[in-house]
Design an enzyme around this catalytic site. Structure first.
Site, PDB file in Angstrom:
ATOM      1  N   ASN A   1       5.228   5.591  10.461  1.00 51.63           N
ATOM      2  CA  ASN A   1       6.249   4.739  11.074  1.00 51.63           C
ATOM      3  C   ASN A   1       7.624   5.023  10.481  1.00 51.63           C
ATOM      4  OD1 ASN A   1       5.076   3.013  13.114  1.00 51.63           O
ATOM      5  ND2 ASN A   1       3.872   2.103  11.481  1.00 51.63           N
TER       6      ASN A   1
ATOM      7  N   ARG B   1       5.008 -11.843  -7.406  1.00 54.31           N
ATOM      8  CA  ARG B   1       5.620 -11.324  -6.177  1.00 54.31           C
ATOM      9  C   ARG B   1       7.132 -11.482  -6.206  1.00 54.31           C
ATOM     10  NH1 ARG B   1       1.172 -13.873  -2.135  1.00 54.31           N
ATOM     11  NH2 ARG B   1      -0.287 -12.138  -2.224  1.00 54.31           N
TER      12      ARG B   1
ATOM     13  N   MET C   1       2.236  -3.043   2.506  1.00 54.78           N
ATOM     14  CA  MET C   1       1.017  -3.845   2.422  1.00 54.78           C
ATOM     15  C   MET C   1       1.099  -4.925   1.339  1.00 54.78           C
ATOM     16  SD  MET C   1      -0.532  -2.614   4.938  1.00 54.78           S
ATOM     17  CE  MET C   1      -2.090  -3.454   4.770  1.00 54.78           C
TER      18      MET C   1
ATOM     19  N   ILE D   1       2.747  -9.040   0.627  1.00 56.62           N
ATOM     20  CA  ILE D   1       3.384 -10.242   1.169  1.00 56.62           C
ATOM     21  C   ILE D   1       4.703 -10.445   0.426  1.00 56.62           C
ATOM     22  CG2 ILE D   1       3.211 -12.753   1.375  1.00 56.62           C
ATOM     23  CD1 ILE D   1       0.166 -12.368   1.646  1.00 56.62           C
TER      24      ILE D   1
ATOM     25  N   ASN E   1       9.118  -6.363  10.484  1.00 53.78           N
ATOM     26  CA  ASN E   1       7.784  -5.894  10.129  1.00 53.78           C
ATOM     27  C   ASN E   1       7.083  -5.373  11.384  1.00 53.78           C
ATOM     28  OD1 ASN E   1       5.485  -5.538   8.374  1.00 53.78           O
ATOM     29  ND2 ASN E   1       4.561  -7.313   9.347  1.00 53.78           N
TER      30      ASN E   1
ATOM     31  N   HIS F   1       3.195  -4.785  12.860  1.00 51.93           N
ATOM     32  CA  HIS F   1       1.825  -5.234  12.605  1.00 51.93           C
ATOM     33  C   HIS F   1       0.902  -4.714  13.702  1.00 51.93           C
ATOM     34  CE1 HIS F   1      -1.350  -7.758  11.011  1.00 51.93           C
ATOM     35  NE2 HIS F   1      -1.620  -8.114  12.261  1.00 51.93           N
TER      36      HIS F   1
ATOM     37  N   GLU G   1       8.436 -16.819   6.096  1.00 46.89           N
ATOM     38  CA  GLU G   1       7.472 -17.137   5.044  1.00 46.89           C
ATOM     39  C   GLU G   1       6.042 -17.207   5.570  1.00 46.89           C
ATOM     40  OE1 GLU G   1       8.466 -19.980   1.932  1.00 46.89           O
ATOM     41  OE2 GLU G   1      10.528 -19.988   2.715  1.00 46.89           O
TER      42      GLU G   1
ATOM     43  N   ASP H   1       3.032 -12.800   9.146  1.00 47.05           N
ATOM     44  CA  ASP H   1       2.927 -12.330  10.533  1.00 47.05           C
ATOM     45  C   ASP H   1       3.216 -13.435  11.542  1.00 47.05           C
ATOM     46  OD1 ASP H   1       2.310  -9.717   9.724  1.00 47.05           O
ATOM     47  OD2 ASP H   1       0.174 -10.182   9.573  1.00 47.05           O
TER      48      ASP H   1
ATOM     49  N   GLU I   1       3.241   1.897  17.907  1.00 48.55           N
ATOM     50  CA  GLU I   1       4.119   1.414  16.836  1.00 48.55           C
ATOM     51  C   GLU I   1       5.339   2.328  16.710  1.00 48.55           C
ATOM     52  OE1 GLU I   1       0.959  -0.735  13.783  1.00 48.55           O
ATOM     53  OE2 GLU I   1       1.722   1.255  13.301  1.00 48.55           O
TER      54      GLU I   1
END
Length: 191
Positions: free
Chosen positions: A8, A59, A84, A86, A101, A103, A136, A139, A168
């Site tokens: 991508n 994170r 990959m 969050i 993003n 998906h 937040e 997806d 994609e």
């Protein structure tokens, strides 16, 4: 941002360099040293920075490192193209409605990990891919573009994945263009 093979990422670079996307990929950030995306960046002459998530126990710490890299590169939009991990409000709030993003499902169906495996397990006749803004909710952000892909008799994860990736590559540049329109003419004229 990429974690794996980088197809991508390469499709996005090609859309910028050969049209139709009027943009420049300033920086690729990968979290897996030596991944395919990093090798593609080297071959394409795109700056690449490794920010290994394993060196960031929280994170928020990872996202702070990402934010510093993007600020240094003066980017307007951030694209998660196979990232990959969050992300947290540290990154989301720094790029409101400017974090895209891709998906591998027709969201809201099959959100989260392995959307392709989820679709195969559910026995659906149609799946696809979605480019969306990141919020937040994993997806769950506003959808920019979707493409449908039929699930064929005899499809396995590999064959369905190939067809979804083709779509994609087609919709991601369009989603980036749509997200960029939200920046307004003053921001777009700068780069």
């Amino acid at each position: 941002m990429a974690s794996g093979n980088g197809s991508n990422f390469e499709a996005l670079v090609a859309s910028c360099r050969q049209g139709p996307l009027n943009a420049v990929v300033e920086l690729l950030v990968v979290n897996n040293p030596g991944c395919g995306a990093q090798r593609r960046a080297e071959r394409l002459g795109v700056a690449c920075q490794v920010i290994d998530h394993r060196l960031h126990p929280q994170r928020q710490s990872l996202d702070q490192a990402l934010l510093l890299a993007f600020q240094a590169a003066r980017v307007d939009l951030v694209v998660m193209a196979g990232w990959m991990r969050i992300v947290t409000p540290v990154l989301i709030d720094a790029f409101p409605a400017r974090l895209v993003n891709i998906h591998p499902s027709l969201l809201p169906s099959f959100a989260g990990l392995d959307g392709i495996g989820q679709a195969l397990a559910a026995g659906v006749a149609l799946t696809g891919c979605t480019a969306h803004l990141v919020t937040e909710q994993v997806d769950g952000g506003p959808i920019l573009v979707q493409a449908a892909v039929p699930v064929l008799a005899g499809d396995d994860h590999s064959s369905l994945s190939r067809r979804i990736h083709q779509q994609e590559h087609r919709i991601l540049p369009l989603a980036v263009a749509l997200a960029a329109q939200r920046l307004g003419p003053a921001r777009l004229d700068q780069g």
